[in-house]
Enzyme design. Structure first.
Site, PDB file in Angstrom:
ATOM      1  N   LYS A   1       4.779 -35.348  19.780  1.00 31.49           N
ATOM      2  CA  LYS A   1       5.102 -33.997  19.358  1.00 31.49           C
ATOM      3  C   LYS A   1       4.286 -33.644  18.130  1.00 31.49           C
ATOM      4  CE  LYS A   1       6.627 -34.362  15.757  1.00 31.49           C
ATOM      5  NZ  LYS A   1       6.041 -34.930  14.516  1.00 31.49           N
TER       6      LYS A   1
ATOM      7  N   TYR B   1      11.846 -31.012  14.894  1.00 31.32           N
ATOM      8  CA  TYR B   1      13.034 -31.825  15.212  1.00 31.32           C
ATOM      9  C   TYR B   1      14.292 -30.961  15.190  1.00 31.32           C
ATOM     10  CZ  TYR B   1      10.414 -36.179  14.836  1.00 31.32           C
ATOM     11  OH  TYR B   1       9.525 -37.196  15.055  1.00 31.32           O
TER      12      TYR B   1
END
Ligand code: NAD
Length: 361
Positions: free
Chosen positions: A129, A213
């Site tokens: 990510k 996140y």
């Protein structure tokens, strides 16, 4: 990243320490063999040692811009010289039958190119990510993997983490009542000189790296996608670090259920990863919420205190991730988080940058 001899010895020791602890999380029958693309911190310190402790995964090839470092790492993982590639000749993976998948752990803006070239070489793609640095790149990654009939997973490791899954279940089962609000934060005080501060390589600042996140976590816990967002960004430290990326970004998200999440991310302060979920029957808090281990759940529901022991370190989040993707490959199932989840987050992050004035509409 250059690795010192001392760091290398530490990594070698870490890898040796995990060599005889097979986990088989996910019970995949066949070992899935990964090529590691990018020998930096996340691959060397976390992902590769995790495969050493796994019964169903293995590292069998390396792709690196530093041949000498690659040779030293290859020696630790028993990888033959013929399975070391450069970025230029990554396409030669096509001729290596001992590689099933790649793990892409490069600076963000390089994810798309090397994911696409890996898929074109016939390999499944587990990509770190944030998925990419633009919506167009994320879409191109999905298209390339589809065209090559290869699987694509984005390495949102919290989605396989036990405390996070427990909180999600407590929300889903109604134990927390109706979720009204979430607070989440994640950030750190960054050193000058990191590629993370280079707009071209990173694509953005703490939102792309740490805030993602919170962005992804809120959606995962609620099982909803936001329908309304507000955002603002700021730079406080005019010391040259934040000439190309934001220092702080704060945003709110309203979900179809009416729940509202308020999130903060920064590169200017040590911001402990945290999620607090407020429901009509009480509250739950994970703090730390996004670290590699040590997640701690506290809360109070219907007047009863909750203080759950920290989830076991073993198997590590990286073993879970490597083995889960391996199982998706052997069972021919679609990984969750898929490329589409990464694309959705890319679209939301671009919208947050637009709303905060970091990019013009
Ligand atoms: P790092 O700087 O430690 O490693 C980056 C690697 O890319 C190095 O091997 C470096 O040599 C290579 N590289 C190739 N071209 C480069 C260039 N032009 N500039 C800089 N490096 C270049 O970074 P990292 O912390 O390992 O992060 C890599 C990726 O992993 C990022 O996308 C990051 O967001 C992601 N990440 C994920 C987690 C997680 O928990 N899932 C944690 C940290 C990093």
């Amino acid at each position: 990243m250059t690795i010192t001899r001392r760091e290398f010895s530490r990594l070698a020791a870490a890898s040796a320490a995990t060599s005889f602890v097979p986990h088989a999380f996910g019970q995949s029958a066949q070992r899935i063999r990964y090529a590691i693309v990018g020998l930096g911190r996340i691959s060397m310190q976390h992902f590769m040692p995790a495969t050493k402790g796994s019964a169903t995964t293995q590292v069998t090839a390396l792709v690196s811009g530093h041949p000498e470092k690659a040779r030293r790492v290859a020696a630790v993982y028993n990888i033959p010289e013929s399975s070391i590639y450069s970025y230029e000749n990554i396409g030669k993976l096509r001729d290596n039958p001992n590689v099933d998948a790649v793990y892409i752990a490069l600076p963000n803006s390089m994810h798309a190119e090397y994911s696409i070239r890996s898929a074109e070489a016939g390999k499944h793609v587990l990509c770190e990510k944030p998925m990419a640095t633009s919506v167009a790149d994320a879409e191109a990654m999905i298209a390339a993997c589809k065209k090559a009939s290869r699987k694509l997973m984005i390495a949102y490791r919290m989605r396989l983490e036990p405390t996070t899954l427990r909180v999600r279940e407590m929300i889903r089962s109604g134990q927390l009542g109706t979720v009204q609000g979430i607070e989440s934060a994640n950030g750190f005080n960054i050193r000058a000189g990191e590629w993370r501060l280079n707009g071209k390589l990173a694509g953005g600042g703490p939102l792309m790296d740490m805030g993602v996140y919170s962005l992804n976590g809120c959606q995962f816990l609620l099982g909803e996608e936001p329908t309304q967002m507000f955002a603002t960004a700021s730079v406080i430290d005019h010391d040259g670090r934040f000439d190309e990326v934001e220092e702080n970004l704060s945003w709110t998200m309203k979900f179809p259920s009416g729940a509202v999440a308020a999130c903060n991310t920064t590169y200017g302060a040590g911001m402990d990863g945290m999620m607090t979920i407020h429901g009509s029957k009480g509250w739950l808090r994970m703090q730390p919420a996004f670290s590699y281990d040590g997640l701690h759940l506290t809360g109070r529901i219907n007047g009863k205190d909750i203080d759950e022991p920290v989830a076991a370190k073993d198997p590590s989040q990286f073993v879970r991730e490597a083995e889960y993707f391996a199982k998706c490959i052997t069972d021919n199932t679609t990984p969750e988080p898929s490329g589409e989840v990464g694309l959705r987050d890319m679209k939301l992050m671009m919208e947050l940058y637009r709303l905060s004035g970091r990019i013009k509409a």
